[in-house]
Design an enzyme around this catalytic site. Structure first.
Site, PDB file in Angstrom:
ATOM      1  N   ARG A  27      89.647 -25.406 116.320  1.00  0.00           N
ATOM      2  CA  ARG A  27      91.113 -25.455 116.325  1.00  0.00           C
ATOM      3  C   ARG A  27      91.660 -26.881 116.350  1.00  0.00           C
ATOM      4  NH1 ARG A  27      93.859 -20.564 117.102  1.00  0.00           N
ATOM      5  NH2 ARG A  27      92.435 -18.885 116.685  1.00  0.00           N
ATOM      6  N   ARG A  31      98.231 -26.858 116.490  1.00  0.00           N
ATOM      7  CA  ARG A  31      99.447 -27.148 117.247  1.00  0.00           C
ATOM      8  C   ARG A  31      99.379 -28.303 118.225  1.00  0.00           C
ATOM      9  NH1 ARG A  31      99.786 -21.160 119.027  1.00  0.00           N
ATOM     10  NH2 ARG A  31      97.601 -21.727 119.203  1.00  0.00           N
ATOM     11  N   ARG A  40     104.246 -27.574 109.427  1.00  0.00           N
ATOM     12  CA  ARG A  40     104.481 -26.149 109.600  1.00  0.00           C
ATOM     13  C   ARG A  40     105.977 -25.840 109.637  1.00  0.00           C
ATOM     14  NH1 ARG A  40     105.215 -22.328 112.968  1.00  0.00           N
ATOM     15  NH2 ARG A  40     103.851 -20.536 113.367  1.00  0.00           N
ATOM     16  N   ASP A  77      92.559 -18.910 108.222  1.00  0.00           N
ATOM     17  CA  ASP A  77      92.389 -18.028 109.372  1.00  0.00           C
ATOM     18  C   ASP A  77      91.350 -16.972 109.033  1.00  0.00           C
ATOM     19  OD1 ASP A  77      94.005 -17.657 112.099  1.00  0.00           O
ATOM     20  OD2 ASP A  77      93.203 -15.735 111.449  1.00  0.00           O
ATOM     21  N   TYR A 153      90.089  -6.436 114.809  1.00  0.00           N
ATOM     22  CA  TYR A 153      91.492  -6.559 114.388  1.00  0.00           C
ATOM     23  C   TYR A 153      91.908  -5.423 113.458  1.00  0.00           C
ATOM     24  CZ  TYR A 153      91.884 -11.082 116.623  1.00  0.00           C
ATOM     25  OH  TYR A 153      91.925 -12.070 117.564  1.00  0.00           O
TER      26      TYR A 153
END
Ligand code: CP3
Length: 343
Positions: A27, A31, A40, A77, A153
């Site tokens: 990651r 962010r 973004r 992703d 998922y």
């Protein structure tokens, strides 16, 4: 591959001795960087960023420039695979992924197909642009979710603490569960071959929810599909397998045709070294260490490095960086690894 100026991570993955230990972070593109948030914010959201190759390449390279890591990881992703199979997801702000439909019955299974790998060509395009722009500075990591994590998922439809609907399906309808796992596996193999053909130098497979299975069920339900993937990709690019929270699985994973086994921070390094003979290990500093003072980050990082002495190692955290971490703390971790010399 000869045009790479820094190939430390590839050599460490192959078990070769390197002059220092390579380091990157799960990651790392994301962010924690204001530069990422700016890109973004200029788009409609996360998915547009993932699906726009030029912008995905831009945020892939940011941590190489800003943090000085020894590898880039393509910005994408794991959920692009279930989407290409037919299940559309939304990334809900502050909540995470949400699928409109789920797979719980044979009828539901008709809604999905083994994906046409060309539907994910925007990822291959991002890989090509990234490598062009990196110009050999560091290798580029491609990735996918492990079939079991994608299964979680697709059945659950969102994140969950227990993935009890996914586990329920395994027991209540094993035949359907295995059918779906096989479809995910076939899709993933084609997708990862597409990434390698486009220029990914190393592949990591994330089994992020392995911990909700016990050892026996992991062996019966996740491992056979991991094996199919590693067998299909063997020799095409070095492979890293990372099953978060599943210490019980690392010996089984190390028995597959992979190069590296990823460790989270709960695994004692001495245990992992015994369980994973002949494989490179990746990890495994507790990400929360990066909330401590600079001095303590240095202390804990050196302690972690010392635990791997004499074993091929790629330094990383035990899981992804958390969104509220200071880039300065991340840099302290990276620089401490880069300056570290065994003996
Ligand atoms: O820097 C990198 O590591 C590359 C990019 C990357 C992302 N997701 C971007 C992302 C990678 C390797 C992933 C993998 C991923 N995605 C995993 C496996 C790794 C792990 O963390 O265990 C999983 C389980 C997912 C699914 C996913 N994507 C969730 C559950 C969420 C929401 C929660 C969260 O962490 O934000 C995402 C969103 C996501 N994927 C973001 C990023 C940068 C945040 C989106 C944003 O910009 O707000």
């Amino acid at each position: 591959m000869s045009d790479l100026k820094n190939d430390l991570i590839l050599r460490a993955a192959r078990g070769e001795k390197t002059k220092r230990t390579p380091v990157w972070l799960m990651r790392q593109a994301g962010r924690i960087l204001p530069e990422y948030r700016a890109v973004r914010a200029s788009l409609s959201g996360f998915k547009e960023l993932v699906e726009t190759p030029e912008r995905a390449a831009e945020v892939t390279i940011q941590p190489v420039d800003i943090l000085g890591v020894d590898a880039a990881i393509i910005f994408s992703d794991i959920l692009v695979v279930p989407e290409a199979m037919g299940l559309i997801y939304q990334m809900v702000e502050k909540k995470g992924p949400l699928f409109e439909k789920t797979i719980r019955t044979h009828k539901d299974l008709e809604q999905v197909k083994v994906c046409d790998p060309e539907e994910l060509s925007y990822v291959y395009e991002a890989i090509k642009i990234t490598n062009n722009e990196l110009n050999g500075r560091v290798p580029l990591i491609g990735f996918a979710g492990a079939p079991f994590t994608i299964f979680c998922y697709m059945v659950e439809g969102s994140g969950s603490k227990t993935f009890s609907n996914a586990r329920k399906l395994i027991y209540a309808n094993p035949e359907l569960a295995h059918q779906l796992m096989q479809m995910i596996t076939d899709s993933t193999i084609a997708y990862l071959k597409g990434q390698i053909n486009a220029g990914a130098h190393l592949i990591q497979i994330f089994d992020s929810w392995a911990s909700v299975l016990g050892q026996e069920l992991y062996r019966d339900f996740s491992l056979p599909y991991m094996k199919k993937i590693t067998d299909a990709l063997f020799g095409l690019a070095p492979i890293t397998l990372f099953a978060k929270g599943a210490n019980f699985s690392i010996k089984d994973l190390a028995s597959l045709q992979c190069n590296t086994v990823g460790l989270d921070w709960n695994v004692p390094v001495s245990f992992a070294r015994e369980q994973c003979l002949g494989k490179t290990l990746q990890g495994n500093l507790d990400p929360a260490v990066l909330y401590s003072s600079g001095r303590d980050i240095v202390y804990h990082t050196k302690k972690m490095m010392a635990a791997f002495v004499g074993h091929p190692h790629i330094a990383n955290l035990g899981h992804g960086v958390y969104p509220d971490m200071r880039p300065e703390a991340v840099k302290t971790f990276i620089n401490t690894v880069k300056e570290y010399r065994h003996e």
